[in-house]
Design a protein around this motif. Sequence first.
Motif, PDB file in Angstrom:
ATOM      1  N   UNK A  64       0.858  -1.189   0.000  1.00  0.00           N
ATOM      2  CA  UNK A  64       0.000   0.000   0.000  1.00  0.00           C
ATOM      3  C   UNK A  64       0.893   1.237   0.000  1.00  0.00           C
ATOM      4  N   UNK A  65       0.645   2.121  -0.939  1.00  0.00           N
ATOM      5  CA  UNK A  65       1.354   3.404  -0.986  1.00  0.00           C
ATOM      6  C   UNK A  65       0.462   4.471  -0.360  1.00  0.00           C
ATOM      7  N   UNK A  66       1.004   5.172   0.627  1.00  0.00           N
ATOM      8  CA  UNK A  66       0.284   6.257   1.299  1.00  0.00           C
ATOM      9  C   UNK A  66       0.591   7.588   0.626  1.00  0.00           C
ATOM     10  N   UNK A  67      -0.250   8.567   0.837  1.00  0.00           N
ATOM     11  CA  UNK A  67       0.043   9.891   0.271  1.00  0.00           C
ATOM     12  C   UNK A  67       1.285  10.502   0.914  1.00  0.00           C
ATOM     13  N   UNK A  68       2.007  11.281   0.130  1.00  0.00           N
ATOM     14  CA  UNK A  68       3.174  11.988   0.652  1.00  0.00           C
ATOM     15  C   UNK A  68       2.726  13.139   1.540  1.00  0.00           C
ATOM     16  N   UNK A  69       3.355  13.327   2.690  1.00  0.00           N
ATOM     17  CA  UNK A  69       2.991  14.470   3.533  1.00  0.00           C
ATOM     18  C   UNK A  69       3.429  15.802   2.938  1.00  0.00           C
ATOM     19  N   UNK A  70       4.506  15.762   2.167  1.00  0.00           N
ATOM     20  CA  UNK A  70       5.023  17.004   1.572  1.00  0.00           C
ATOM     21  C   UNK A  70       5.965  16.673   0.429  1.00  0.00           C
ATOM     22  N   UNK A  71       6.158  17.658  -0.423  1.00  0.00           N
ATOM     23  CA  UNK A  71       7.177  17.593  -1.465  1.00  0.00           C
ATOM     24  C   UNK A  71       8.081  18.802  -1.247  1.00  0.00           C
ATOM     25  N   UNK A  72       9.028  19.014  -2.146  1.00  0.00           N
ATOM     26  CA  UNK A  72       9.897  20.183  -1.981  1.00  0.00           C
ATOM     27  C   UNK A  72       9.182  21.485  -2.325  1.00  0.00           C
ATOM     28  N   UNK A  73       7.962  21.408  -2.845  1.00  0.00           N
ATOM     29  CA  UNK A  73       7.241  22.624  -3.235  1.00  0.00           C
ATOM     30  C   UNK A  73       5.856  22.768  -2.591  1.00  0.00           C
ATOM     31  N   UNK A  74       5.390  21.759  -1.833  1.00  0.00           N
ATOM     32  CA  UNK A  74       4.040  21.855  -1.268  1.00  0.00           C
ATOM     33  C   UNK A  74       3.887  20.939  -0.066  1.00  0.00           C
ATOM     34  N   UNK A  75       2.956  21.274   0.785  1.00  0.00           N
ATOM     35  CA  UNK A  75       2.604  20.452   1.937  1.00  0.00           C
ATOM     36  C   UNK A  75       1.189  19.927   1.713  1.00  0.00           C
ATOM     37  N   UNK A  76       0.978  18.627   1.911  1.00  0.00           N
ATOM     38  CA  UNK A  76      -0.315  18.001   1.688  1.00  0.00           C
ATOM     39  C   UNK A  76      -1.333  18.516   2.700  1.00  0.00           C
ATOM     40  N   UNK A  77      -2.519  18.872   2.228  1.00  0.00           N
ATOM     41  CA  UNK A  77      -3.584  19.232   3.173  1.00  0.00           C
ATOM     42  C   UNK A  77      -4.558  18.077   3.350  1.00  0.00           C
ATOM     43  N   UNK A  78      -4.347  16.976   2.647  1.00  0.00           N
ATOM     44  CA  UNK A  78      -5.165  15.778   2.764  1.00  0.00           C
ATOM     45  C   UNK A  78      -6.644  16.076   2.517  1.00  0.00           C
ATOM     46  N   UNK A  79      -6.915  16.779   1.400  1.00  0.00           N
ATOM     47  CA  UNK A  79      -8.295  17.011   0.977  1.00  0.00           C
ATOM     48  C   UNK A  79      -9.033  15.673   0.959  1.00  0.00           C
ATOM     49  N   UNK A  80      -8.362  14.657   0.449  1.00  0.00           N
ATOM     50  CA  UNK A  80      -8.812  13.267   0.490  1.00  0.00           C
ATOM     51  C   UNK A  80      -7.612  12.437   0.934  1.00  0.00           C
ATOM     52  N   UNK A  81      -7.848  11.205   1.359  1.00  0.00           N
ATOM     53  CA  UNK A  81      -6.752  10.338   1.751  1.00  0.00           C
ATOM     54  C   UNK A  81      -6.759   9.142   0.810  1.00  0.00           C
ATOM     55  N   UNK A  82      -5.833   9.154  -0.138  1.00  0.00           N
ATOM     56  CA  UNK A  82      -5.790   8.123  -1.165  1.00  0.00           C
ATOM     57  C   UNK A  82      -4.765   7.045  -0.882  1.00  0.00           C
ATOM     58  N   UNK A  83      -5.127   5.833  -1.236  1.00  0.00           N
ATOM     59  CA  UNK A  83      -4.232   4.686  -1.133  1.00  0.00           C
ATOM     60  C   UNK A  83      -4.037   4.105  -2.524  1.00  0.00           C
ATOM     61  N   UNK A  84      -2.823   3.643  -2.811  1.00  0.00           N
ATOM     62  CA  UNK A  84      -2.537   2.983  -4.078  1.00  0.00           C
ATOM     63  C   UNK A  84      -2.052   1.574  -3.747  1.00  0.00           C
TER      64      UNK A  84
END
Length: 164
Positions: A64-84
């Motif tokens: 299971x891949x979880x959403x990234x909390x942040x990248x070098x240009x943005x912070x996740x606000x978790x509008x939705x919580x997606x799993x891959x």
Amino acid sequence: RSLRNLCFKAERRFVHDRLGWNLRMTNIQASLGVAQLERLDEFVQRKRQMGKIYSELLSGMNGIQLPLPATDYAQNIYWVFGLVIDEKLGFDAIEAMRRLASKNIGSRPFFYPMHQQPVLTKMGLFANEKHPVAERMSQQGFYIPSGLALSESDMHRVAETVRK
């Protein structure tokens, strides 16, 4: 203004040069929108808190891949919580959602790729195009419950069911 009002020609109503929509809102809709915007910081903080809880509860799961909390240009606000889901698990997002539904947990699939949308392919758009990342994400990705009213105990139940 033109796009939100069906792209009528100024000189002749009901004659359209472009595709437009009817996106005018009522005063009541506008007032609700303003009231929601006034609470935006509160909502973002709650969504990030929920993202952190789900991330902790679901961390370390194989396949299971979880959403990234942040990248070098943005912070996740978790509008939705997606799993891959990794294909190696032997099932896709549709099957995962079916299993969750059997335990009374709602979920939704990731968005369907634009290049595979029937309305667009019927128009002759995206002919012979392949976008493997979008295709994989749409087949293997889904969203678990993440509405603002979800309690922490609900999140624990969802995470426990996903783990099983």
